[in-house]
Design an enzyme around this catalytic site. Structure first.
Site, PDB file in Angstrom:
ATOM      1  N   CYS A  87       8.470  -1.260  11.569  1.00 50.71           N
ATOM      2  CA  CYS A  87       8.816  -1.697  12.933  1.00 50.71           C
ATOM      3  C   CYS A  87       8.769  -3.216  13.054  1.00 50.71           C
ATOM      4  O   CYS A  87       9.795  -3.884  13.011  1.00 50.71           O
ATOM      5  CB  CYS A  87       7.899  -1.062  13.979  1.00 50.71           C
ATOM      6  SG  CYS A  87       8.117   0.717  14.200  1.00 50.71           S
ATOM      7  N   ARG A  88       7.563  -3.748  13.202  1.00 52.89           N
ATOM      8  CA  ARG A  88       7.418  -5.164  13.532  1.00 52.89           C
ATOM      9  C   ARG A  88       7.817  -6.107  12.402  1.00 52.89           C
ATOM     10  O   ARG A  88       8.581  -7.051  12.632  1.00 52.89           O
ATOM     11  CB  ARG A  88       5.968  -5.451  13.953  1.00 52.89           C
ATOM     12  CG  ARG A  88       5.576  -4.727  15.224  1.00 52.89           C
ATOM     13  CD  ARG A  88       4.097  -4.854  15.495  1.00 52.89           C
ATOM     14  NE  ARG A  88       3.330  -4.079  14.517  1.00 52.89           N
ATOM     15  CZ  ARG A  88       2.017  -4.119  14.390  1.00 52.89           C
ATOM     16  NH1 ARG A  88       1.304  -4.927  15.163  1.00 52.89           N
ATOM     17  NH2 ARG A  88       1.394  -3.375  13.501  1.00 52.89           N
ATOM     18  N   SER A  89       7.311  -5.898  11.208  1.00 50.11           N
ATOM     19  CA  SER A  89       7.592  -6.875  10.143  1.00 50.11           C
ATOM     20  C   SER A  89       9.052  -6.864   9.684  1.00 50.11           C
ATOM     21  O   SER A  89       9.616  -7.946   9.480  1.00 50.11           O
ATOM     22  CB  SER A  89       6.617  -6.731   8.970  1.00 50.11           C
ATOM     23  OG  SER A  89       6.626  -5.442   8.421  1.00 50.11           O
ATOM     24  N   ASN A 123       5.298  -1.462   7.822  1.00 46.70           N
ATOM     25  CA  ASN A 123       6.523  -2.142   7.408  1.00 46.70           C
ATOM     26  C   ASN A 123       7.775  -1.368   7.812  1.00 46.70           C
ATOM     27  O   ASN A 123       8.770  -1.342   7.099  1.00 46.70           O
ATOM     28  CB  ASN A 123       6.502  -2.410   5.901  1.00 46.70           C
ATOM     29  CG  ASN A 123       7.570  -3.391   5.420  1.00 46.70           C
ATOM     30  OD1 ASN A 123       8.087  -3.250   4.321  1.00 46.70           O
ATOM     31  ND2 ASN A 123       7.905  -4.383   6.207  1.00 46.70           N
ATOM     32  N   ASP A 182       2.066  -2.940  18.237  1.00 47.45           N
ATOM     33  CA  ASP A 182       2.818  -1.931  17.485  1.00 47.45           C
ATOM     34  C   ASP A 182       3.555  -1.029  18.476  1.00 47.45           C
ATOM     35  O   ASP A 182       2.935  -0.387  19.319  1.00 47.45           O
ATOM     36  CB  ASP A 182       1.850  -1.110  16.640  1.00 47.45           C
ATOM     37  CG  ASP A 182       2.550  -0.212  15.637  1.00 47.45           C
ATOM     38  OD1 ASP A 182       3.762   0.058  15.794  1.00 47.45           O
ATOM     39  OD2 ASP A 182       1.880   0.227  14.691  1.00 47.45           O
ATOM     40  N   CYS A 241       3.051  -6.139   8.829  1.00 48.13           N
ATOM     41  CA  CYS A 241       2.498  -5.268   9.867  1.00 48.13           C
ATOM     42  C   CYS A 241       1.848  -4.076   9.157  1.00 48.13           C
ATOM     43  O   CYS A 241       1.606  -4.140   7.949  1.00 48.13           O
ATOM     44  CB  CYS A 241       3.565  -4.842  10.880  1.00 48.13           C
ATOM     45  SG  CYS A 241       4.853  -3.741  10.259  1.00 48.13           S
TER      46      CYS A 241
END
Length: 159
Positions: free
Chosen positions: A15-17, A13, A129, A10
């Site tokens: 939140c999402r990933s 690095n 995001d 993401c």
């Protein structure tokens, strides 16, 4: 046996990933195939290098039983050689990764997380995001990742 190496990417690095990394790790653990996988995450932006995931993401993930302890790192050129599958959370991440890839073979490793979303596919073809969102944004991301990671893992194991 050669491990299947997956890198989730993401922007920062945080939140999402790292959440995708945590979700996928639990799925492979639950299915008893963790020895067949190496799972990591990275960001296209290096400004959060060394940081733990965003506290809001850690809190929401913890409520679902995920312990996100990954420390943020940027994507490197070496990642394109090391990983078999590089999973972009959104189109901006994909474009950045494509610019970093040195060869058509490296670019072919890049896939979109949204391609594996099934349950909310009518509304989402990427993982948004949640950084500037409230609690519902983090919950939505976790819902999308649980769905997409399960579908991604199923597709890998069928091969």
């Amino acid at each position: 046996m050669k491990k299947i190496k997956i890198l989730f990417v993401c922007l920062g690095n945080i939140c999402r990933s790292p959440a995708a990394q945590g979700v996928m790790q639990r799925l492979v653990d639950e299915r008893g195939v963790s020895e067949k996988f190496e799972i990591d995450s990275a960001g296209t932006y290096s400004g959060h290098r060394g940081q733990l995931p965003d506290p809001r993401m850690r809190r929401h993930a913890s409520r679902r039983g995920y312990d996100l302890t990954h420390h943020a790192r940027p994507v490197t050129i070496d990642d394109f050689e090391h990983f078999d599958i590089i999973v972009a959370m959104d189109e901006s991440n994909r474009r950045t990764l494509c610019h970093l890839a040195s060869t058509p073979e490296q670019e072919a490793k890049i896939v979109m997380m949204g391609d594996y979303i099934v349950k909310l596919r009518a509304h989402y073809d990427y993982v948004p995001d949640p950084y500037y969102e409230g609690a519902e944004g983090f919950e939505l991301v976790l819902d999308l990742l649980e769905d997409a990671c399960s579908c991604l893992l199923t597709s890998i194991l069928k091969k």
